[in-house]
Design a protein around this motif. Structure first.
Motif, PDB file in Angstrom:
ATOM      1  N   UNK A 265      28.779  53.267  42.393  1.00 23.94           N
ATOM      2  CA  UNK A 265      27.870  52.240  42.894  1.00 23.94           C
ATOM      3  C   UNK A 265      27.752  52.159  44.388  1.00 23.94           C
ATOM      4  N   UNK A 266      28.522  52.294  45.234  1.00 24.48           N
ATOM      5  CA  UNK A 266      28.282  52.317  46.466  1.00 24.48           C
ATOM      6  C   UNK A 266      28.993  50.940  47.068  1.00 24.48           C
ATOM      7  N   UNK A 267      28.894  50.501  48.410  1.00 27.48           N
ATOM      8  CA  UNK A 267      29.925  49.594  48.888  1.00 27.48           C
ATOM      9  C   UNK A 267      29.662  48.132  48.309  1.00 27.48           C
ATOM     10  N   UNK A 268      28.334  47.737  48.198  1.00 24.94           N
ATOM     11  CA  UNK A 268      28.174  46.474  47.437  1.00 24.94           C
ATOM     12  C   UNK A 268      28.599  46.242  46.109  1.00 24.94           C
ATOM     13  N   UNK A 269      28.594  47.374  45.270  1.00 23.46           N
ATOM     14  CA  UNK A 269      29.077  47.365  44.244  1.00 23.46           C
ATOM     15  C   UNK A 269      30.671  47.387  44.231  1.00 23.46           C
TER      16      UNK A 269
ATOM     17  N   UNK B 104      35.563  44.607  43.575  1.00 26.56           N
ATOM     18  CA  UNK B 104      36.902  43.792  44.094  1.00 26.56           C
ATOM     19  C   UNK B 104      37.088  42.509  44.522  1.00 26.56           C
ATOM     20  N   UNK B 105      35.997  41.882  44.873  1.00 32.55           N
ATOM     21  CA  UNK B 105      36.010  40.544  44.942  1.00 32.55           C
ATOM     22  C   UNK B 105      36.224  39.786  43.743  1.00 32.55           C
ATOM     23  N   UNK B 106      35.571  39.907  42.607  1.00 37.50           N
ATOM     24  CA  UNK B 106      35.751  39.392  41.351  1.00 37.50           C
ATOM     25  C   UNK B 106      37.253  39.598  40.953  1.00 37.50           C
ATOM     26  N   UNK B 107      37.498  40.789  40.668  1.00 34.81           N
ATOM     27  CA  UNK B 107      38.938  40.818  40.371  1.00 34.81           C
ATOM     28  C   UNK B 107      40.050  40.507  41.181  1.00 34.81           C
ATOM     29  N   UNK B 108      39.778  40.446  42.581  1.00 35.09           N
ATOM     30  CA  UNK B 108      40.693  40.194  43.561  1.00 35.09           C
ATOM     31  C   UNK B 108      40.849  38.661  43.468  1.00 35.09           C
ATOM     32  N   UNK B 109      39.851  38.068  43.479  1.00 38.62           N
ATOM     33  CA  UNK B 109      39.857  36.515  43.381  1.00 38.62           C
ATOM     34  C   UNK B 109      40.642  36.077  41.979  1.00 38.62           C
ATOM     35  N   UNK B 110      40.392  36.692  41.139  1.00 37.02           N
ATOM     36  CA  UNK B 110      40.971  36.234  39.749  1.00 37.02           C
ATOM     37  C   UNK B 110      42.264  36.676  40.127  1.00 37.02           C
ATOM     38  N   UNK B 111      42.960  37.625  40.924  1.00 38.10           N
ATOM     39  CA  UNK B 111      44.297  38.034  41.018  1.00 38.10           C
ATOM     40  C   UNK B 111      44.982  36.976  41.895  1.00 38.10           C
ATOM     41  N   UNK B 112      44.108  36.265  42.705  1.00 42.12           N
ATOM     42  CA  UNK B 112      44.918  35.368  43.603  1.00 42.12           C
ATOM     43  C   UNK B 112      45.289  34.240  42.858  1.00 42.12           C
TER      44      UNK B 112
ATOM     45  N   UNK C 248      26.680  46.266  37.667  1.00 43.04           N
ATOM     46  CA  UNK C 248      27.731  47.245  37.784  1.00 43.04           C
ATOM     47  C   UNK C 248      28.945  46.483  38.571  1.00 43.04           C
ATOM     48  N   UNK C 249      28.737  45.844  39.412  1.00 47.23           N
ATOM     49  CA  UNK C 249      29.487  44.789  40.182  1.00 47.23           C
ATOM     50  C   UNK C 249      30.457  43.941  39.249  1.00 47.23           C
ATOM     51  N   UNK C 250      29.586  43.132  38.234  1.00 46.29           N
ATOM     52  CA  UNK C 250      30.040  42.129  37.601  1.00 46.29           C
ATOM     53  C   UNK C 250      31.045  42.988  36.478  1.00 46.29           C
ATOM     54  N   UNK C 251      30.356  44.224  35.995  1.00 44.98           N
ATOM     55  CA  UNK C 251      31.253  44.965  34.911  1.00 44.98           C
ATOM     56  C   UNK C 251      32.405  45.212  35.577  1.00 44.98           C
ATOM     57  N   UNK C 252      32.365  45.713  36.706  1.00 45.26           N
ATOM     58  CA  UNK C 252      33.780  46.576  37.275  1.00 45.26           C
ATOM     59  C   UNK C 252      34.700  45.073  37.644  1.00 45.26           C
ATOM     60  N   UNK C 253      34.263  44.112  38.069  1.00 44.75           N
ATOM     61  CA  UNK C 253      34.983  43.072  38.428  1.00 44.75           C
ATOM     62  C   UNK C 253      35.818  42.466  37.079  1.00 44.75           C
ATOM     63  N   UNK C 254      35.049  42.300  35.824  1.00 44.91           N
ATOM     64  CA  UNK C 254      35.571  41.959  34.537  1.00 44.91           C
ATOM     65  C   UNK C 254      36.656  43.194  34.180  1.00 44.91           C
ATOM     66  N   UNK C 255      36.021  44.304  34.332  1.00 42.84           N
ATOM     67  CA  UNK C 255      37.387  45.292  33.901  1.00 42.84           C
ATOM     68  C   UNK C 255      38.526  45.405  34.609  1.00 42.84           C
ATOM     69  N   UNK C 256      38.191  44.998  35.973  1.00 39.27           N
ATOM     70  CA  UNK C 256      39.391  44.862  36.818  1.00 39.27           C
ATOM     71  C   UNK C 256      40.314  43.699  36.514  1.00 39.27           C
ATOM     72  N   UNK C 257      39.642  42.609  35.960  1.00 42.89           N
ATOM     73  CA  UNK C 257      40.554  41.294  35.625  1.00 42.89           C
ATOM     74  C   UNK C 257      41.066  41.892  34.332  1.00 42.89           C
ATOM     75  N   UNK C 258      40.516  42.583  33.372  1.00 43.28           N
ATOM     76  CA  UNK C 258      41.219  42.986  32.130  1.00 43.28           C
ATOM     77  C   UNK C 258      42.412  44.125  32.512  1.00 43.28           C
ATOM     78  N   UNK C 259      42.511  44.735  33.648  1.00 41.45           N
ATOM     79  CA  UNK C 259      43.322  45.811  34.161  1.00 41.45           C
ATOM     80  C   UNK C 259      44.469  44.929  34.629  1.00 41.45           C
ATOM     81  N   UNK C 260      44.175  43.394  35.216  1.00 37.95           N
ATOM     82  CA  UNK C 260      45.359  42.931  35.535  1.00 37.95           C
ATOM     83  C   UNK C 260      46.021  42.156  34.475  1.00 37.95           C
ATOM     84  N   UNK C 261      45.344  41.840  33.402  1.00 33.90           N
ATOM     85  CA  UNK C 261      46.033  41.148  32.292  1.00 33.90           C
ATOM     86  C   UNK C 261      46.540  42.003  31.292  1.00 33.90           C
ATOM     87  N   UNK C 262      46.518  43.320  31.368  1.00 31.71           N
ATOM     88  CA  UNK C 262      46.886  44.123  30.647  1.00 31.71           C
ATOM     89  C   UNK C 262      48.196  44.958  31.222  1.00 31.71           C
TER      90      UNK C 262
END
Length: 191
Positions: free
Chosen positions: A83-87, A92-100, A46-60
């Protein structure tokens, strides 16, 4: 309020909602979303899926002169809420790092806010899991976490005058469309 920003963000959220609707129709995805306890493997997925979807949210997103108006937070917050705090933190970390890596003077504010949004949404989930997150609470949580993003832009982006101008330009759309999109996502996944 820039009408182009509003229209583009609405279009992005509509695509996210369409994808969620299709995913919600698959039995395995619905079973995972409705589970009260996720395994470590499911949380990671879920964390990976959410991070990748977040990255797509940035790129679109819609590129303005100084920032990217986007729906990244919608899926990151959703990840935390289901999914809770870790998810939420992971997404957020995956999408946030990519945004950085996109740079810009709002980079610290936007990437940091993304990680915090996912984590705080996850903490909300952890606190109120017994009540199950419903669309009205998702709307409020989404609004508050988007407002936090705007606050981060004012506090951590320099020069302040440009940050204030960006917040004035993008906040009406991001404070309305993203929380509504999040609430509709929760309603679709609940339905």
């Amino acid at each position: 309020m820039d009408e182009d920003i509003f229209q583009h963000l609405t279009m992005i959220v509509a695509v996210v909602l369409g994808c969620a609707f299709l995913l919600a129709k698959t039995l395995r995805f619905r079973e995972l979303i409705l589970k009260t306890q996720l395994s470590a493997r499911e949380k990671l997925a879920f964390a990976i899926f959410g991070g990748i979807a977040g990255i797509l949210g940035t790129h679109t997103g819609f590129q303005t002169e100084h920032t990217i108006v986007n729906a990244r937070s919608v899926v990151v917050i959703l990840s935390g809420l289901v999914g809770g705090p870790w998810v939420g933190f992971g997404a957020g970390a995956i999408a946030g790092i990519e945004r950085y890596f996109h740079g810009g003077f709002t980079v610290l504010a936007s990437s940091g806010a993304t990680v915090l949004q996912g984590t705080l949404a996850g903490l909300y989930y952890a606190r109120f899991n017994a009540l199950h997150v419903r669309w009205p609470s998702a709307l409020v949580v989404g609004f508050l976490l988007e407002a936090l993003h705007m606050l981060f832009m004012l506090v951590f982006s320099q020069p302040y005058d440009q940050a204030w101008e960006i917040v004035q330009d993008v906040s009406p759309a991001m404070l309305l469309i993203n929380p509504l999109g999040l609430a509709l996502l929760i309603a679709i996944l609940d339905g």
